[in-house]
Enzyme design. Structure first.
Site, PDB file in Angstrom:
ATOM      1  N   VAL A  77     -12.237 -23.023 -38.302  1.00  0.00           N
ATOM      2  CA  VAL A  77     -12.109 -21.622 -37.924  1.00  0.00           C
ATOM      3  C   VAL A  77     -12.845 -21.398 -36.611  1.00  0.00           C
ATOM      4  CG1 VAL A  77     -12.536 -19.225 -38.574  1.00  0.00           C
ATOM      5  CG2 VAL A  77     -11.964 -20.914 -40.332  1.00  0.00           C
ATOM      6  N   LYS A 149       5.454 -15.499 -28.221  1.00  0.00           N
ATOM      7  CA  LYS A 149       6.096 -14.222 -28.552  1.00  0.00           C
ATOM      8  C   LYS A 149       5.822 -13.196 -27.449  1.00  0.00           C
ATOM      9  CE  LYS A 149       6.235 -10.453 -31.894  1.00  0.00           C
ATOM     10  NZ  LYS A 149       5.927  -9.997 -33.265  1.00  0.00           N
ATOM     11  N   HIS A 290      33.087 -50.095 -31.175  1.00  0.00           N
ATOM     12  CA  HIS A 290      33.344 -48.770 -31.722  1.00  0.00           C
ATOM     13  C   HIS A 290      32.772 -48.617 -33.131  1.00  0.00           C
ATOM     14  CE1 HIS A 290      35.641 -47.940 -28.209  1.00  0.00           C
ATOM     15  NE2 HIS A 290      36.589 -48.812 -28.494  1.00  0.00           N
TER      16      HIS A 290
END
Length: 538
Positions: A77, A149, A290
């Site tokens: 934190v 944002k 292929h």
């Protein structure tokens, strides 16, 4: 209920006066921070990042000065605080937001520089549960999402590769970043947190063996852009998901032109088939065109295996992909470059082999360092309109199957060995798939047909063409074995194989008409084995 946006016009340019830097990957950090400081940008930082900047002699404020709160809980934190998120999320032209920032003494942050705890790297190294969980970043993604944002008022940088372009944009804007540039950085930021979360969700699903997660996220990082996709009018790129499986995506490209979309797709198909052959037991060579094998063989050495693989269908091999399961030697390299080849992929190559291939400047050589484990799990997906299909990798090996002899005649030791070989190859041929094999080499392959009997006939037809090209009196399907990727629903496909000269058959079994097919095999004198496992490949 959706949140309504406030009607505010974002500024075209935002001057960068304060930057918050908090990074795990410190590549280019000091130089970037020095360049910001030289442009008058105030630096704010956290923990180890702040220490690195201070040791480099830069003036840097600790984030705790913004929050008025120290880092706690071993640094878990530190940025999850209104002093940080208010500085990132505040709409500066909004009177209410501006008043809140002033009241709570929140100074705006104009540039956020964050990269995340190295969760993907820790996961790849196989760390234990506790250490993997500890490397799930929380504060970093929260800050990135907040800044991205609010890109109308600040810029967010998540990748050291973008440092140079940020500095160039600052110089071009006289210390400010344009709205268009901020939007571009925001798009990259959300893509980064999305791929990060996808990696975490994928790890949980794998660790807990959740076979069908209620939500499945896929993330990838662009490794290379391509000139075009399958066709010139399609755009394409190679993205890495973090899966550490040796192969075309992660290989070292030693030389040659840039790899195309089709090159990579075909090379992956070839190398995955090469992995089916244990390199400690036998040398194997695979030629793919292929996405379908047109020649596969094993032998005492790569040269022998390659020559036998080429003999299966020398026309289709032109312009093909060649894969080996052992270190490429010079003699084999010389044989490969005798015809036009697009790509060679192998775990290693000798110095002399490298010299041989170097003479063909356009020939791509990929070295992987190891072979993928054909029994390893993992997920594969395919997009469809409106979604995608997700399944586990087909990790079944014929070596692990309990083969059941269902015919009156038992196969000889050579037939049984060739049947195992053929079924190993059939797993990598597009369905409907039929493979004729003889003496450890394919002698006819029928791929991708709507009818299994047509696949049998096409494989026999190609075998006749190969025999004619080699000057042989008869096709190699005479005395061969035949493998089918799924059961024969009727006896006609099996009888077509018998007409081509096959003497033994390996197939999954499981048809309602198995007894009819077994009876037809007995009447034709064929030995037949059921595997109990099918290998559809669509």
């Amino acid at each position: 209920m959706a949140v309504a946006a406030k009607s505010i016009t974002p500024p075209d340019r935002v001057a960068i006066r304060r930057a918050l830097l908090s990074v795990s990957d410190k590549t280019g950090l000091i130089e970037f921070a020095q360049a910001l400081a030289a442009r008058g940008v105030e630096l704010v930082s956290t923990g180890g990042t702040r220490k690195s900047l201070a040791e480099a002699g830069l003036a840097v404020r600790d984030v705790s000065e913004l929050t008025g709160f120290p880092e706690i809980m071993d640094g878990r934190v530190k940025t999850l605080h209104p002093g940080v998120h208010g500085a990132l999320l505040g709409i500066r032209d909004d009177a209410e937001h501006a008043q809140a920032m002033e009241t709570h003494k929140i100074a705006p942050i104009d540039l956020l520089v964050v990269n995340l705890y190295p969760f993907e790297e820790v996961r790849q190294k196989g760390a234990d549960w506790a250490n993997t969980v500890e490397n799930i970043d929380i504060g970093g993604p929260a800050m990135i999402r907040a800044a991205a944002k609010n890109h109308a008022y600040l810029a967010c940088v998540t990748d050291p590769a973008d440092y140079a372009s940020v500095l160039d944009a600052l110089d071009e804007g006289d210390g400010a970043l344009s709205y268009e540039f901020r939007k571009t950085l925001a798009a990259r930021a959300f893509a980064r947190t999305a791929t990060y979360d996808a990696a975490i969700a994928g790890w949980f699903a794998d660790a807990l063996d959740i076979q069908a997660p209620a939500r499945f996220a896929l993330g990838g990082k662009l490794a290379s852009s391509m000139r075009y996709g399958e066709n010139p009018h399609q755009q394409a790129g190679l993205y890495l998901t973090g899966e550490q499986r040796p192969g075309a995506a992660l290989a070292r490209v030693v030389q040659g032109k840039a790899l195309s979309f089709n090159n990579l797709n075909d090379t992956d198909a070839a190398f995955e088939l090469a992995a089916e052959f244990d390199a400690s037991r036998t040398a194997a060579a695979i030629i793919v065109k292929h996405a379908n094998p047109c020649g596969v063989a094993e032998g005492p050495d790569l040269l022998d295996a390659y020559r036998k693989a080429l003999a299966c269908d020398p026309i289709s091999a032109f312009g093909g992909i060649v894969a080996f399961n052992q270190k490429l030697d010079a003699d084999t390299a010389r044989a490969v470059v005798e015809i036009f080849t697009e790509v060679i992929i192998a775990p290693e190559a000798s110095d002399e082999a490298l010299q041989v291939i170097a003479a063909k400047k356009n020939l791509r050589l990929l070295l992987t360092g190891a072979m993928p484990d054909p029994r390893a799990g993992g997920r594969v997906l395919r997009t469809i309109a409106g979604g995608f299909l997700l399944q586990n990798r087909d990790a079944q090996s014929v070596d692990d199957l309990d083969l059941r002899i269902v015919s009156r005649r038992e196969p000889s030791a050579q037939e049984l060995a060739d049947m195992r070989f053929a079924f190993r190859v059939t797993k990598h041929v597009k369905s409907n798939a039929i493979v004729y094999a003889k003496n450890g080499a394919t002698v006819g392959i029928g791929a991708g047909q709507m009818s299994r009997v047509d696949a049998s006939r096409i494989a026999a037809w190609k075998a006749r063409d190969a025999a004619e090209a080699a000057g042989l009196a008869e096709p190699q399907t005479l005395g061969s074995v035949v493998a089918s990727d799924a059961f024969f629903p009727f006896a006609d496909g099996l009888l077509a194989a018998a007409e081509a000269g096959a003497t033994a058959v390996i197939q999954p079994g499981g048809s309602m008409r198995d007894e009819d097919v077994i009876k037809a095999a007995d009447e034709a004198g064929l030995a037949m084995v059921f595997t109990g496992v099918r290998h559809f490949r669509h």
